[in-house]
Write an enzyme that holds these catalytic residues in place. Structure first.
Site, PDB file in Angstrom:
ATOM      1  N   GLY A 146       0.701  -1.314   0.022  1.00 14.76           N
ATOM      2  CA  GLY A 146      -0.084  -0.028   0.160  1.00 14.76           C
ATOM      3  C   GLY A 146       0.983   1.288   0.001  1.00 14.76           C
ATOM      4  O   GLY A 146       1.788   1.331   0.744  1.00 14.76           O
ATOM      5  N   ILE A 218      16.972  -9.541  21.179  1.00 16.34           N
ATOM      6  CA  ILE A 218      16.905 -10.542  20.176  1.00 16.34           C
ATOM      7  C   ILE A 218      18.292 -11.353  20.344  1.00 16.34           C
ATOM      8  O   ILE A 218      18.211 -12.552  20.070  1.00 16.34           O
ATOM      9  CB  ILE A 218      16.926  -9.779  18.588  1.00 16.34           C
ATOM     10  CG1 ILE A 218      15.307  -9.269  18.732  1.00 16.34           C
ATOM     11  CG2 ILE A 218      17.063 -10.713  17.710  1.00 16.34           C
ATOM     12  CD1 ILE A 218      15.044  -8.321  17.757  1.00 16.34           C
ATOM     13  N   GLU A 237      29.081  -7.211  22.236  1.00 18.35           N
ATOM     14  CA  GLU A 237      28.142  -6.004  22.450  1.00 18.35           C
ATOM     15  C   GLU A 237      28.921  -4.920  22.457  1.00 18.35           C
ATOM     16  O   GLU A 237      29.912  -4.958  23.216  1.00 18.35           O
ATOM     17  CB  GLU A 237      27.504  -6.460  23.873  1.00 18.35           C
ATOM     18  CG  GLU A 237      26.736  -5.086  24.371  1.00 18.35           C
ATOM     19  CD  GLU A 237      25.547  -4.590  23.706  1.00 18.35           C
ATOM     20  OE1 GLU A 237      24.856  -5.248  23.179  1.00 18.35           O
ATOM     21  OE2 GLU A 237      25.774  -3.374  23.388  1.00 18.35           O
ATOM     22  N   HIS A 477      -1.122 -21.205  47.080  1.00 22.72           N
ATOM     23  CA  HIS A 477       0.096 -21.741  47.509  1.00 22.72           C
ATOM     24  C   HIS A 477      -0.094 -23.273  46.939  1.00 22.72           C
ATOM     25  O   HIS A 477      -0.933 -23.716  47.294  1.00 22.72           O
ATOM     26  CB  HIS A 477       0.145 -21.797  48.866  1.00 22.72           C
ATOM     27  CG  HIS A 477       1.391 -22.560  49.415  1.00 22.72           C
ATOM     28  ND1 HIS A 477       2.721 -22.272  49.311  1.00 22.72           N
ATOM     29  CD2 HIS A 477       1.341 -23.734  50.052  1.00 22.72           C
ATOM     30  CE1 HIS A 477       3.249 -23.238  50.055  1.00 22.72           C
ATOM     31  NE2 HIS A 477       2.619 -24.399  50.161  1.00 22.72           N
TER      32      HIS A 477
HETATM   33  C1  FAD Z   1      13.642 -11.990  16.275  1.00 25.08           C
HETATM   34  C2  FAD Z   1      12.566 -11.025  17.214  1.00 25.08           C
HETATM   35  C3  FAD Z   1      12.013 -11.380  18.200  1.00 25.08           C
HETATM   36  C4  FAD Z   1      10.900 -10.610  18.833  1.00 25.08           C
HETATM   37  N1  FAD Z   1      10.151 -11.005  19.920  1.00 25.08           N
HETATM   38  C5  FAD Z   1       9.451 -10.066  20.675  1.00 25.08           C
HETATM   39  C6  FAD Z   1       8.759 -10.356  21.795  1.00 25.08           C
HETATM   40  O1  FAD Z   1       8.906 -11.660  22.445  1.00 25.08           O
HETATM   41  N2  FAD Z   1       7.794  -9.775  22.268  1.00 25.08           N
HETATM   42  C7  FAD Z   1       7.467  -8.469  21.588  1.00 25.08           C
HETATM   43  O2  FAD Z   1       6.744  -7.689  22.268  1.00 25.08           O
HETATM   44  N3  FAD Z   1       8.350  -7.915  20.356  1.00 25.08           N
HETATM   45  C8  FAD Z   1       9.072  -8.768  19.973  1.00 25.08           C
HETATM   46  N4  FAD Z   1       9.696  -8.480  18.778  1.00 25.08           N
HETATM   47  C9  FAD Z   1       9.444  -6.939  18.299  1.00 25.08           C
HETATM   48  C10 FAD Z   1       8.146  -7.077  17.457  1.00 25.08           C
HETATM   49  O3  FAD Z   1       8.277  -8.344  16.564  1.00 25.08           O
HETATM   50  C11 FAD Z   1       7.755  -5.654  17.016  1.00 25.08           C
HETATM   51  O4  FAD Z   1       7.934  -4.867  17.754  1.00 25.08           O
HETATM   52  C12 FAD Z   1       6.407  -5.787  16.330  1.00 25.08           C
HETATM   53  O5  FAD Z   1       6.531  -6.666  15.207  1.00 25.08           O
HETATM   54  C13 FAD Z   1       6.054  -4.343  15.616  1.00 25.08           C
HETATM   55  O6  FAD Z   1       4.674  -4.650  15.237  1.00 25.08           O
HETATM   56  P1  FAD Z   1       4.421  -3.413  13.936  1.00 25.08           P
HETATM   57  O7  FAD Z   1       2.678  -3.967  13.798  1.00 25.08           O
HETATM   58  O8  FAD Z   1       4.914  -2.144  14.245  1.00 25.08           O
HETATM   59  O9  FAD Z   1       5.127  -3.657  12.582  1.00 25.08           O
HETATM   60  P2  FAD Z   1       5.663  -5.153  12.176  1.00 25.08           P
HETATM   61  O10 FAD Z   1       5.254  -6.280  12.838  1.00 25.08           O
HETATM   62  O11 FAD Z   1       6.999  -4.912  11.438  1.00 25.08           O
HETATM   63  O12 FAD Z   1       4.349  -5.350  10.869  1.00 25.08           O
HETATM   64  C14 FAD Z   1       4.389  -4.495   9.646  1.00 25.08           C
HETATM   65  C15 FAD Z   1       3.933  -4.950   8.443  1.00 25.08           C
HETATM   66  O13 FAD Z   1       3.612  -4.089   7.637  1.00 25.08           O
HETATM   67  C16 FAD Z   1       4.143  -4.584   6.228  1.00 25.08           C
HETATM   68  N5  FAD Z   1       4.315  -3.605   5.410  1.00 25.08           N
HETATM   69  C17 FAD Z   1       5.343  -2.710   5.349  1.00 25.08           C
HETATM   70  N6  FAD Z   1       5.178  -1.744   4.533  1.00 25.08           N
HETATM   71  C18 FAD Z   1       4.226  -1.976   3.709  1.00 25.08           C
HETATM   72  C19 FAD Z   1       3.151  -1.344   2.767  1.00 25.08           C
HETATM   73  N7  FAD Z   1       3.754  -0.315   2.317  1.00 25.08           N
HETATM   74  N8  FAD Z   1       2.385  -1.800   2.453  1.00 25.08           N
HETATM   75  C20 FAD Z   1       1.668  -3.037   3.134  1.00 25.08           C
HETATM   76  N9  FAD Z   1       2.399  -3.810   3.905  1.00 25.08           N
HETATM   77  C21 FAD Z   1       3.642  -3.235   4.261  1.00 25.08           C
HETATM   78  C22 FAD Z   1       5.240  -5.576   6.570  1.00 25.08           C
HETATM   79  O14 FAD Z   1       5.417  -6.588   5.555  1.00 25.08           O
HETATM   80  C23 FAD Z   1       4.766  -6.096   7.898  1.00 25.08           C
HETATM   81  O15 FAD Z   1       4.147  -7.291   7.447  1.00 25.08           O
HETATM   82  C24 FAD Z   1      10.442  -9.284  18.235  1.00 25.08           C
HETATM   83  C25 FAD Z   1      11.314  -8.753  16.974  1.00 25.08           C
HETATM   84  C26 FAD Z   1      12.248  -9.807  16.656  1.00 25.08           C
HETATM   85  C27 FAD Z   1      12.877  -9.497  15.237  1.00 25.08           C
END
Ligand code: FAD
Length: 498
Positions: A146, A218, A237, A477
């Site tokens: 989008g 991560i 780190e 408990h």
């Molecule tokens: C390995 C790893 C482990 C993690 N573990 C945790 C955890 O245990 N707990 C936690 O709270 N957080 C965790 N996180 C962080 C968490 O994944 C993110 O904070 C979260 O996914 C953010 O959500 P969001 O909806 O903002 O974005 P995202 O999850 O990144 O989703 C964005 C979506 O938008 C889509 N998109 C982007 N641009 C467009 C466009 N122009 N048109 C259509 N679609 C588009 C992308 O492809 C994606 O599907 C982890 C992250 C990683 C990498």
């Protein structure tokens, strides 16, 4: 849910309730959400619950081109990492903890392919669950990219390219496009030898020597998975302090326990060169500025994430980004454009799935004229290592720096009956409370299942509870939650079980 694998079920999105056809492939919505991660899909569901004609656009696809909503979190983040953490912990338990329970597990082996296939299945179940929720809540889902095509307040134009190509107009747009992994300068990801989170969750065979750059959430979680499966893991780190954002007492305990497990963590590291051949060679200086080098079979780079705005065409409508590339928003997720909002990893604040979700709910409610609210001070942080680490609110060092008078109390799991019965007595629970009012200012925990126990601290803080409140509440408990109550009692120096 079987029909969700059928492209016909999602490619031809039905007209939303109240939606109005403007042209052959043009539709108007009250709310269009760009991005279907935890921020976006939850925002879309809440908006639809509030009666808005809502669409959600997401471009994530499975290897065979099917829609895979859920974003980073579902596909290559929270969910798959927790699946592999569980599988690898089961292996670790079987190999090292079962014997104490009188269970001999001889001839243990790991089938990495099966472990990864299980992880992929868990991810797919979550993708399908989201597609089901869209249908249930009458959110129109579009699979594709989008981008802003133009328009003005009241009728923003969003063009979708990809599987569900269309042109939409929207009264309100919620940008929820998430984040991408940050690469090391001069060492781009190839996901063969230099891995981002996606690659780190899909290593086909156990690497003998695994390097991890970054000892954040991560890096620690991925390093733990592969160490448990047999890799020699070295974490490099840059910062001089381990887990600098956590309470110092917690970080110290974590460093001690991780070292005992064999996770080698070097702090104050400056990477000077990364060379890729059949292996990865990393040259760096250590905390005392001595030159060092290490060779790894794989290198995971987990040095943070950057906002993902490519493809959004923000410039077309003059959507402001800040100096770090995040979509610029106010405290309530409003952008500089009327009716355009942004949430989750693409805006300031903690990069956590539950923060993204809560911002999504709050924005949908604000669009409805309600008063959605997100308080970053009560957003819990969890690291799903073993033992787990979790905290909410202020650390002791933050309170000292702010000159706040506080009392602290902690209680070790060694004195908790349930932890002893489980055979996991590592760690403690700790509260910090205002010295005058006793209001809880923070909870910090390391130990078994603290990812679940932290919810009690969050609820307490949201209700403005005092440590005495927690101390007076009946806890089952034997349960790990008794350690939470005892930590609250410890603030007043009157623990009962130690
Ligand atoms: C390995 C790893 C482990 C993690 N573990 C945790 C955890 O245990 N707990 C936690 O709270 N957080 C965790 N996180 C962080 C968490 O994944 C993110 O904070 C979260 O996914 C953010 O959500 P969001 O909806 O903002 O974005 P995202 O999850 O990144 O989703 C964005 C979506 O938008 C889509 N998109 C982007 N641009 C467009 C466009 N122009 N048109 C259509 N679609 C588009 C992308 O492809 C994606 O599907 C982890 C992250 C990683 C990498």
């Amino acid at each position: 849910m079987a029909d969700l694998d059928d492209p016909a079920a999602w490619r031809v999105a039905p007209l939303p309730p109240g939606g109005e056809r403007l042209g052959a492939a043009q539709r108007h919505f009250d709310v269009v959400v760009i991005g279907g991660g935890p921020g976006g899909y939850i925002a879309a569901i809440r908006a639809a619950q509030l009666g808005f004609a809502t669409a959600c656009i997401d471009d994530w696809s499975t290897a065979d081109g099917k829609p895979a909503p859920g974003g980073t979190c579902t596909n290559v983040g929270c969910i798959p990492s927790k699946a592999l953490l569980q599988s690898s912990e089961n292996y670790e338990q079987a190999g090292h903890a079962f014997a104490e329970h009188g269970i001999d597990a001889k001839g243990l082996s790991v089938d990495v392919a099966r472990m990864l296939a299980r992880k992929d299945k868990v991810v797919r179940q979550n993708n399908e669950g989201i597609l089901y929720l869209f249908k249930k809540n009458k959110v129109t889902f579009f699979h594709g990219m989008g981008s802003f095509a133009g328009g003005a307040p009241g009728a923003w134009e969003i063009e979708i390219t990809g599987a569900s190509a269309a042109m939409l107009t929207a009264k309100n747009v919620i940008v929820a496009t998430g984040s991408k992994p940050r690469a090391l300068p001069g060492a781009p990801f190839d996901n063969k030898l230099i891995l981002d989170n996606d690659g780190a969750l899909a290593i086909a065979s156990i690497p003998k020597r695994l390097g991890v750059v970054g000892a954040g959430v991560i890096g620690l979680e991925m390093g733990s998975v592969w160490r448990r499966l047999g890799s020699e893991v070295t974490i490099l780190e840059a910062l001089p302090a381990f887990l600098g954002a956590a309470d110092e007492q917690l970080a110290k305990e974590a460093a001690k326990l991780f070292a005992k497990q064999g996770l080698a963590i070097e702090l104050g590291v400056k990477i000077t060169k990364v060379e890729v051949a059949k292996t990865v060679s990393v040259a760096y200086t250590d905390a005392s500025e001595q030159s060092k080098s290490a060779t790894f079979d794989k290198l995971i780079v987990a040095i943070g994430r950057v906002p993902h705005t490519a493809g959004l065409n923000a410039a077309k409508v003059g959507l402001s980004l800040d100096e770090r590339g995040f979509v610029a928003v106010d405290d309530e997720c409003r952008t500089n454009l009327a009716g355009v909002w942004a949430i989750g990893d693409v805006v300031r604040g903690p990069m956590l799935a539950h923060k993204a979700e809560d911002e999504g709910v709050a924005v949908a409610e604000r669009i409805a004229g309600q008063h959605g609210h997100v308080d970053f001070n009560t957003v819990p942080w969890v690291i799903y290592t073993s033992p787990e680490i979790a905290w909410v609110g202020q650390t002791e060092q933050q309170l000292k720096a702010a000159g706040v008078a506080y009392r602290a109390g902690s209680f070790p799991f060694t004195a908790n009956g349930r932890a002893r019965a489980m055979g996991d007595t590592r760690g403690f629970v700790k509260f910090v409370a205002d010295a005058k009012t006793d209001r809880i200012l923070g909870m910090h925990a390391i130990g078994p299942m603290v990812s679940e126990l932290i919810a009690e601290g969050v609820v307490a803080m949201e209700f403005g509870a005092s440590s005495e409140d927690i101390a007076r509440i009946c806890h089952a408990h034997p349960s790990l939650s008794e350690a939470v109550r005892e930590a609250a009692l410890a603030v007043d120096k009157r623990t009962l079980n130690i």
